[in-house]
Design a protein around this motif. Sequence first.
Motif, PDB file in Angstrom:
ATOM      1  N   GLU A  16       0.827  -1.208   0.000  1.00  0.00           N
ATOM      2  CA  GLU A  16       0.000   0.000   0.000  1.00  0.00           C
ATOM      3  C   GLU A  16       0.862   1.259   0.000  1.00  0.00           C
ATOM      4  OE1 GLU A  16      -3.114   2.189  -0.570  1.00  0.00           O
ATOM      5  OE2 GLU A  16      -3.344   0.008  -0.356  1.00  0.00           O
ATOM      6  N   LEU A  17       1.953   1.225   0.722  1.00  0.00           N
ATOM      7  CA  LEU A  17       2.866   2.371   0.746  1.00  0.00           C
ATOM      8  C   LEU A  17       3.540   2.557  -0.615  1.00  0.00           C
ATOM      9  CD1 LEU A  17       4.446   1.819   4.275  1.00  0.00           C
ATOM     10  CD2 LEU A  17       3.024   3.752   3.582  1.00  0.00           C
ATOM     11  N   ASN A  24       9.802   6.059  -2.470  1.00  0.00           N
ATOM     12  CA  ASN A  24      10.181   7.184  -1.610  1.00  0.00           C
ATOM     13  C   ASN A  24       9.712   7.002  -0.171  1.00  0.00           C
ATOM     14  OD1 ASN A  24      11.371   8.607  -3.794  1.00  0.00           O
ATOM     15  ND2 ASN A  24       9.337   9.255  -4.459  1.00  0.00           N
ATOM     16  N   PHE A  25      10.031   5.867   0.417  1.00  0.00           N
ATOM     17  CA  PHE A  25       9.706   5.639   1.822  1.00  0.00           C
ATOM     18  C   PHE A  25      10.616   4.522   2.340  1.00  0.00           C
ATOM     19  CE2 PHE A  25       7.327   2.288  -0.232  1.00  0.00           C
ATOM     20  CZ  PHE A  25       7.347   1.240   0.679  1.00  0.00           C
ATOM     21  N   HIS A  26      10.706   4.461   3.653  1.00  0.00           N
ATOM     22  CA  HIS A  26      11.442   3.355   4.273  1.00  0.00           C
ATOM     23  C   HIS A  26      10.557   2.766   5.360  1.00  0.00           C
ATOM     24  CE1 HIS A  26      14.614   0.931   6.025  1.00  0.00           C
ATOM     25  NE2 HIS A  26      14.315   1.433   7.206  1.00  0.00           N
ATOM     26  N   CYS A  47       6.319   8.020  11.698  1.00  0.00           N
ATOM     27  CA  CYS A  47       5.053   7.446  12.158  1.00  0.00           C
ATOM     28  C   CYS A  47       5.267   5.964  12.443  1.00  0.00           C
ATOM     29  CB  CYS A  47       3.945   7.637  11.121  1.00  0.00           C
ATOM     30  SG  CYS A  47       4.284   6.855   9.534  1.00  0.00           S
ATOM     31  N   VAL A  48       4.312   5.387  13.165  1.00  0.00           N
ATOM     32  CA  VAL A  48       4.422   3.974  13.526  1.00  0.00           C
ATOM     33  C   VAL A  48       3.073   3.299  13.305  1.00  0.00           C
ATOM     34  CG1 VAL A  48       4.899   2.330  15.381  1.00  0.00           C
ATOM     35  CG2 VAL A  48       6.228   4.446  15.229  1.00  0.00           C
ATOM     36  N   PHE A  49       3.106   2.123  12.669  1.00  0.00           N
ATOM     37  CA  PHE A  49       1.936   1.259  12.550  1.00  0.00           C
ATOM     38  C   PHE A  49       2.123   0.128  13.562  1.00  0.00           C
ATOM     39  CE2 PHE A  49       2.585   3.280   8.462  1.00  0.00           C
ATOM     40  CZ  PHE A  49       1.304   3.622   8.038  1.00  0.00           C
ATOM     41  N   ALA A 116      -5.563   3.296   6.603  1.00  0.00           N
ATOM     42  CA  ALA A 116      -4.529   3.645   7.576  1.00  0.00           C
ATOM     43  C   ALA A 116      -3.465   4.548   6.957  1.00  0.00           C
ATOM     44  CB  ALA A 116      -3.889   2.373   8.134  1.00  0.00           C
ATOM     45  N   VAL A 117      -3.045   4.205   5.747  1.00  0.00           N
ATOM     46  CA  VAL A 117      -2.033   5.020   5.060  1.00  0.00           C
ATOM     47  C   VAL A 117      -2.604   6.407   4.725  1.00  0.00           C
ATOM     48  CG1 VAL A 117      -0.649   5.237   2.963  1.00  0.00           C
ATOM     49  CG2 VAL A 117      -0.759   3.044   4.166  1.00  0.00           C
TER      50      VAL A 117
END
Length: 352
Positions: A16-17, A24-26, A47-49, A116-117
């Motif tokens: 999803e990310l 462009n994310f880690h 942020c934290v899931f 959530a995202v």
Amino acid sequence: MFVEDVKQNFVLLEDELKEKFGDNFHLQQATSIEHCFRILDQYRFDCVFVDLRLPETDKGKANAENGNRLIKEVVSNFGVPIAILSGNVAEADEELTSNNIIKAFDKGEQDTYKLAVDWIISQKKMIDIIRDVKIKLSSSFSKVFHTRIWPHWEDISRVSEKGDYDLVLPLVRQIAGHTVEQITYENELWHPYENYIIPSFVNDRSHTGDIFSFDQVYHVVLTPQCDMATGKASSVLLAKCTQKSDEWTGYIAKLKDEDQSKQAKGVKGLKGLLNQKEPAQHYLPPLPNSDEPLVVEFKQLITIEYEKLIEQLDKRIATVAPSFLANLTQRFGSYVSRTGQPNIKTEELNKA
């Protein structure tokens, strides 16, 4: 970071990310409480899931109590948005889910990971500001330590060597105070909301500058904190705060006018009010979610028994911040200690 002990769920969030951000994310996975804190010791996240049912260690048994405890600690120590992803959202602590920085999503519902995202994306402005604040604090801390602590380190450490004295807390207070001075020196303009602490730092007792709402009428505590803390004050002095100010409203209207000359008059007028031109009044900026200022009326005072005030702490809505409290109490002291003189019959001056 996603704290999740099931690899398949981690992949669903990662997909999803990728859909939203490409590469462009880690995303870092932690599979237990212990693993999560090891990672947090090394890295910082925006942020934290979190899944609710988590094991304490990689070989431990998963339960919701672990997840709730983890969320509390992450919020308290790192202050980042947290999205709870769980098939058992009812097990989330109600105190946590009522916090605007935390939101729970049910894995059993459709498009849960997308929702959530999307929610995290909606918090982007706050996330960016939090990141910039942390960078600013880190930079200011370095300046303060380098210029004000390090040059005196031998003297400071010598004090701790003379006895069982923990230097951490004194240095935290000193560095925090100097950091505020450093930041203020770099930019002397303060945001109006900086006038208030909401909610108050002190949970179980009242403090000088506490603002209470009694029957929808605001009052601010003026009794010195030391007298309340030591029990010397059996009664507490409060001043009424009015919110209606035609002058304020007029200057705000000028500030919003397209005419720059009127805007300038609005700025000048508001500065005049906030710089306290009336001895019997003290202007405070509007509280959050309000357009009207708080005008402290030194002529309208009430007293309440301290113990009865403590029973009404649920009616406390804010506290005047320390940087602004000194001016309020000093001006009140000046007002009540002023001395006049006998009236002079000015007509007699003509005969002199």
